[in-house]
Design a protein around this motif. Structure first.
Motif, short mmCIF file in Angstrom:
data_model
loop_
_atom_site.label_atom_id
_atom_site.label_comp_id
_atom_site.label_asym_id
_atom_site.label_seq_id
_atom_site.Cartn_x
_atom_site.Cartn_y
_atom_site.Cartn_z
N LEU A 14 91.34 0.01 -82.32
CA LEU A 14 92.02 0.54 -81.13
C LEU A 14 93.31 1.25 -81.50
CD1 LEU A 14 91.47 -2.58 -78.85
CD2 LEU A 14 90.45 -0.32 -78.48
N LYS A 15 94.05 0.69 -82.44
CA LYS A 15 95.30 1.33 -82.90
C LYS A 15 95.03 2.70 -83.49
CE LYS A 15 99.01 0.74 -86.31
NZ LYS A 15 99.59 -0.18 -87.34
N ILE A 16 94.02 2.79 -84.37
CA ILE A 16 93.69 4.07 -84.99
C ILE A 16 93.28 5.09 -83.94
CG2 ILE A 16 92.02 5.22 -86.49
CD1 ILE A 16 94.18 3.70 -88.01
N THR A 17 92.49 4.65 -82.96
CA THR A 17 92.03 5.57 -81.92
C THR A 17 93.20 6.09 -81.10
OG1 THR A 17 89.92 4.39 -81.82
CG2 THR A 17 90.45 5.80 -79.96
N ARG A 18 94.15 5.26 -80.80
CA ARG A 18 95.35 5.72 -80.07
C ARG A 18 96.15 6.73 -80.89
NH1 ARG A 18 95.19 0.20 -78.15
NH2 ARG A 18 95.02 0.20 -75.87
N ILE A 19 96.28 6.49 -82.20
CA ILE A 19 96.99 7.44 -83.07
C ILE A 19 96.29 8.80 -83.04
CG2 ILE A 19 97.54 7.98 -85.48
CD1 ILE A 19 98.02 4.97 -85.90
N CYS A 71 84.90 1.71 -80.17
CA CYS A 71 85.79 0.75 -79.51
C CYS A 71 85.05 0.02 -78.38
CB CYS A 71 87.02 1.45 -78.95
SG CYS A 71 88.17 2.08 -80.19
N SER A 72 84.37 0.80 -77.55
CA SER A 72 83.70 0.23 -76.38
C SER A 72 82.60 -0.74 -76.78
CB SER A 72 83.13 1.34 -75.50
OG SER A 72 84.15 2.12 -74.93
N ASP A 101 89.15 -1.39 -70.81
CA ASP A 101 89.75 -0.63 -69.71
C ASP A 101 91.02 0.07 -70.17
OD1 ASP A 101 87.76 -1.42 -67.97
OD2 ASP A 101 88.93 -3.09 -67.11
N GLU A 102 91.81 -0.61 -71.00
CA GLU A 102 93.10 -0.06 -71.43
C GLU A 102 92.93 1.15 -72.36
OE1 GLU A 102 95.07 -3.38 -73.19
OE2 GLU A 102 95.82 -4.16 -71.26
N ILE A 103 91.95 1.11 -73.26
CA ILE A 103 91.81 2.25 -74.17
C ILE A 103 91.33 3.48 -73.41
CG2 ILE A 103 89.45 1.68 -74.94
CD1 ILE A 103 92.30 3.21 -77.08
N TRP A 104 90.48 3.28 -72.41
CA TRP A 104 90.05 4.42 -71.61
C TRP A 104 91.19 4.95 -70.73
CZ3 TRP A 104 86.13 7.45 -72.51
CH2 TRP A 104 85.07 6.97 -73.27
N ALA A 105 92.01 4.05 -70.22
CA ALA A 105 93.18 4.48 -69.45
C ALA A 105 94.16 5.24 -70.34
CB ALA A 105 93.87 3.27 -68.81
N TYR A 106 94.27 4.83 -71.60
CA TYR A 106 95.15 5.51 -72.55
C TYR A 106 94.67 6.93 -72.79
CZ TYR A 106 98.38 5.95 -76.48
OH TYR A 106 99.41 6.34 -77.31
N LEU A 107 93.37 7.09 -72.97
CA LEU A 107 92.82 8.44 -73.16
C LEU A 107 93.06 9.29 -71.92
CD1 LEU A 107 91.12 10.47 -74.81
CD2 LEU A 107 89.09 9.49 -73.73
N ARG A 108 92.84 8.74 -70.75
CA ARG A 108 93.03 9.49 -69.51
C ARG A 108 94.49 9.95 -69.36
NH1 ARG A 108 91.15 5.96 -66.05
NH2 ARG A 108 93.19 5.03 -65.61
#
Length: 343
Positions: free
Chosen positions: A239-244, A275-276, A292-299
């Motif tokens: 998840l951290k890498i995906t956010r970066i 991730c999902s 839910d949080e990683i998808w909200a982060y992308l949005r």
């Protein structure tokens, strides 16, 4: 200047690092234009450190042993890049190796580039999944994606299938390109190779593809970072890498070349899918919250591609609601495993 620097991150790698290093030495062919930087990343459980020093003693003009406190794979790559003397830079993990026949062709091209003022930014070769415990090999090739035997740009790139993403195994960057863009991978984090093959791409203007099976990727060792149970245990790092990656390159406006932008969107879609699916495999309330949080982060951080990624073929199945939807998503992942032979 050396033609190429191979960075070899080593962490308790004594059992298998010799095969890797021997394959890199074969690339030199007596020309003294190859540098091998062995990065001992705080190994304590075996004699990796002593082996690295012995290799340097045997090949002082070619091999450099660097010892650092444990910083993880990303910091080992950073250290290798900091010590690189080659015009080109390639990471080779200590349990993998390079094919001698393929590398003769690769080195021939790289040496020609070293004679030019404007060298190719990114050189690409095939890689092979080596499932030694099963006795199987699965090559990943790009002949349908890239022109062969000539330099090209992103507007000549074809369609990537779901098994043809560029991985750390398949890429050789021009060293100064990575330095000029200020590439620095995070410490103490797994899966940084995704950053390595994603964030630099908008800086790449010229490419060259050799249709040779260059990199041999050992897969299946217990405790390996791509092992399924290990990936579930390290989901927070995924998840951290995906956010970066979401933050590093704003899509679509941050990429000038349309075909590159579409490729990067598909790669990010794949990361969101991973991730999902692993969060759904864990299957508890906290994992659902994280999904839910990683998808909200992308949005929030990349709204320009959120809807397309959310409704892509990869992600529609992995995010179906209800328990039945969860099972359908996992079944789809299992089917992809069998087709593409990963993990």
């Amino acid at each position: 200047m050396k033609t190429i620097t191979f960075a070899v991150p080593c962490y308790n790698s004594a059992e298998y690092m010799d095969k890797c290093i021997e394959s890199l030495l074969a690339c030199d062919d007596g020309r003294n234009d190859v540098q091998i930087v062995i990065v001992d990343d705080g190994s304590t459980k075996d004699d990796t450190s002593a082996k690295a020093d012995a290799w340097q003693a045997d090949y002082p003009g070619t091999i450099l042993a660097v010892h650092q406190p444990n910083g993880g794979h990303g910091q080992a790559v950073n250290t290798g890049l900091a010590h690189a003397e080659g015009r080109y830079f390639k990471v080779v993990d200590s349990d993998d190796w390079l094919d001698a026949d393929a590398m003769r062709e690769v080195m021939r091209y790289l040496r020609r580039q070293c004679e030019l003022r404007d060298a190719t930014d990114l050189v690409i070769g095939n890689y092979v999944y080596e499932k030694v415990h099963e006795g199987t090999r699965t090559p990943i090739r790009y002949k349908n994606v890239f022109p062969v035997g000539r330099e090209f740009t992103w507007d000549e790139v074809g369609h990537f299938s779901q098994s043809q993403y560029l991985l750390m195994h398949s890429v050789i960057y021009r060293t100064e390109l990575l330095r000029d863009m200020g590439l620095e991978l995070p410490k103490h984090t797994f899966y940084v190779d995704n950053i390595f093959v994603y964030v630099p791409l908008p800086h790449v203007k010229t490419l060259y593809y050799l249709d040779v099976d260059m990199y041999r990727y050992y897969i299946g060792r217990e405790g390996q970072s791509v092992n399924e149970s290990v990936m579930m245990g390290r989901i927070d790092q995924q998840l951290k890498i995906t956010r970066i990656m979401i933050d590093a390159v704003p899509l679509p406006d941050g990429v000038a070349e349309k075909r590159l932008e579409r490729y990067m969107e598909n790669y990010l879609s794949m990361m969101m899918c991973i991730c999902s699916i692993f969060l759904r495999m864990i299957d508890d309330e906290e994992s659902e919250r994280k999904r839910d949080e990683i998808w909200a982060y992308l949005r929030e951080h990349n709204p320009g591609v959120y809807s397309r990624i959310k409704h892509s073929v990869l992600n529609m199945g992995t995010n179906l609601p209800t328990e039945l939807g969860r099972r359908i998503g996992i079944a789809g992942y299992r089917a992809a495993q069998k087709i593409f032979k990963f993990n």
